[in-house]
Design a protein around this motif. Structure first.
Motif, PDB file in Angstrom:
ATOM      1  N   ASP A  71       0.824  -1.197   0.000  1.00  0.00           N
ATOM      2  CA  ASP A  71       0.000   0.000   0.000  1.00  0.00           C
ATOM      3  C   ASP A  71       0.865   1.258   0.000  1.00  0.00           C
ATOM      4  O   ASP A  71       1.803   1.322   0.802  1.00  0.00           O
TER       5      ASP A  71
ATOM      6  N   GLN B 136      -7.477  -5.110  -5.826  1.00  0.00           N
ATOM      7  CA  GLN B 136      -8.454  -5.440  -4.787  1.00  0.00           C
ATOM      8  C   GLN B 136      -9.736  -5.995  -5.388  1.00  0.00           C
ATOM      9  O   GLN B 136     -10.302  -6.975  -4.886  1.00  0.00           O
TER      10      GLN B 136
ATOM     11  N   TYR C  80      -3.462  -5.419   3.290  1.00  0.00           N
ATOM     12  CA  TYR C  80      -2.535  -4.380   2.837  1.00  0.00           C
ATOM     13  C   TYR C  80      -1.363  -4.205   3.790  1.00  0.00           C
ATOM     14  O   TYR C  80      -1.538  -4.171   5.012  1.00  0.00           O
TER      15      TYR C  80
ATOM     16  N   HIS D 127      -5.207   2.086   1.459  1.00  0.00           N
ATOM     17  CA  HIS D 127      -6.223   1.206   2.028  1.00  0.00           C
ATOM     18  C   HIS D 127      -5.941   0.834   3.483  1.00  0.00           C
ATOM     19  O   HIS D 127      -6.858   0.552   4.233  1.00  0.00           O
TER      20      HIS D 127
END
Length: 412
Positions: free
Chosen positions: A116, A123, A135, A352
């Motif tokens: 991330d 995703q 993540y 995320h």
């Protein structure tokens, strides 16, 4: 009838990147949001596609020469020995290759590790397969791999690790030391690795792309995905591939055939020409993109950004808003379109994970520099004008309320 839509379809939101591109088009803004080149594709590649259409190579087709060329390239560049007859699936772009790879190996409840910030497609594919994305945050500003965080993310349900290098959106190229950490963890936990290597030829300075599959013990557990799109400036042709051990490649190929049957036939013929381009094509590609990268960095610096991480690869710069600008990434991008007529992407859509400092998730903006000199110059001029206008205070307020200095970037 909306209530009858599947749960999976209700979880899939519209792409914010494409939405911004559409907004830029409607507003007549210069589009530095979406990562597609707006300059001509190589003449020899276009000629090959036109010739294939003219000779009626327009039906379902598999061009084995693509696999042969890729096998030779992988051996030469990465020392990988792959069988062109069994180890490839030619797909409709890297996106389909990645989706088919996920569908081939992920069952309900399987966990997939992603670094991330991450590109939005990953995703969605994992969730459509009923897997669970997990993540692992990279550490800003250089987006380094935190070994401790990474290793603690594994569980007995971890099935795969996704690696995109060179990386979208940050422009990071994972170092060999980082790749060894990933490789050792995959082997220890007995899981797959799926790589997205679409920017493999677009690296800068002394940074070099290393395929994870080339590290000891990794070829048998790595699925490589890539495409023509970025290297040859043909994002709309949708020619990509997956390379994996024969049994895995077979599963991916079977899924691909059930989804789309074959990649576009005339563009497969053109792919064979593209993949056998001479070495000076790739040297020129790197030189041209280096000039574009340096140009956009200067434009952003002159506008008031502090560049804390210079892209090592890819076609993007991921830049943090200065702390003195009291606005979010979304505010900045919206105002940039309205006041300057230049479109970029707010960084929040790439983040995320939860972190100790989640505030930076709303402080980054991505600019695409895979654009013609005319487009980059137009964006620079619009930002120059805004920098000296009264509206600049609304776009990027500073501690003393004054706008920044006029940009001075030189055309790439």
């Amino acid at each position: 009838m909306e209530a009858k839509l599947s749960a999976a379809s209700r979880r899939v939101a519209p792409s914010p990147i494409q939405q911004l591109s559409h907004l830029a088009q409607r507003a007549g803004a210069v589009n530095l949001a979406e990562g597609f080149p707006d300059f001509p594709a190589p003449a020899h590649v276009k000629a090959a596609a036109a010739a294939a259409i003219a000779t009626d190579l327009n039906q379902y087709r598999h061009v084995q020469g693509i696999c042969d060329a890729l096998a030779e390239t992988m051996k030469r560049r990465h020392g990988l020995r792959v069988d062109p007859l069994t180890d490839f699936a030619v797909c409709c772009g890297q996106s389909e290759a990645f989706a088919a790879a996920i569908f081939a190996i992920i069952d309900q409840g399987d966990e997939v590790l992603l670094f991330d910030p991450a590109f939005e497609t990953y995703q969605t594919c994992i969730e459509l397969a009923r897997g669970v994305p997990v993540y692992v945050p990279l550490d800003p500003p250089s987006w380094t791999l935190n070994e401790d965080k990474f290793l603690k993310s594994f569980t007995n349900r971890t099935k795969a690790v996704v690696l995109n290098s060179p990386h979208n959106p940050t422009g990071k190229v994972f170092s060999k030391e980082e790749l060894l950490i990933i490789a050792q963890a995959c082997q220890k936990m007995d899981c797959f690795a799926i790589t997205d290597e679409v920017y493999e030829y677009i690296t800068y300075d002394e940074n070099k792309h290393i395929s994870l599959a080339s590290l000891p013990g990794m070829q048998d557990r790595t699925i490589i995905t890539s495409s023509l799109s970025k290297t040859y400036s043909v994002t709309g042709w949708r020619i990509g591939w997956a390379c994996a051990p024969a049994n895995i490649a077979s599963a991916i190929r079977n899924i691909h055939v059930k989804l789309t049957d074959s990649a576009p036939a005339p563009f497969q013929e053109a792919a064979l020409v593209a993949l056998t381009s001479p070495p000076d094509f790739y040297s020129a590609l790197k030189q041209d993109y280096t000039a574009r990268r340096d140009f956009i960095l200067q434009v952003l610096t002159d506008f008031g950004f502090c560049i804390s991480f210079k892209p090592q690869g890819s076609i993007f710069v991921f830049v943090e808003l200065p702390r003195s600008w009291q606005l979010s990434d979304m505010d900045f991008v919206t105002n940039l379109i309205k006041n300057a007529g230049v479109a970029a992407v707010p960084g929040r859509g790439f983040f995320h994970s939860s972190t100790d400092d989640p505030s930076y998730h709303h402080r980054y903006v991505r600019f695409a520099f895979c654009k013609s000199n005319d487009t980059l110059n137009a964006a620079a001029e619009k930002m120059r004008k805004l920098a000296v206008s009264h509206d600049a205070r609304l776009l990027r307020p500073t501690d003393d309320g004054e706008a920044g200095q006029t940009a001075s970037a030189t055309s790439p």
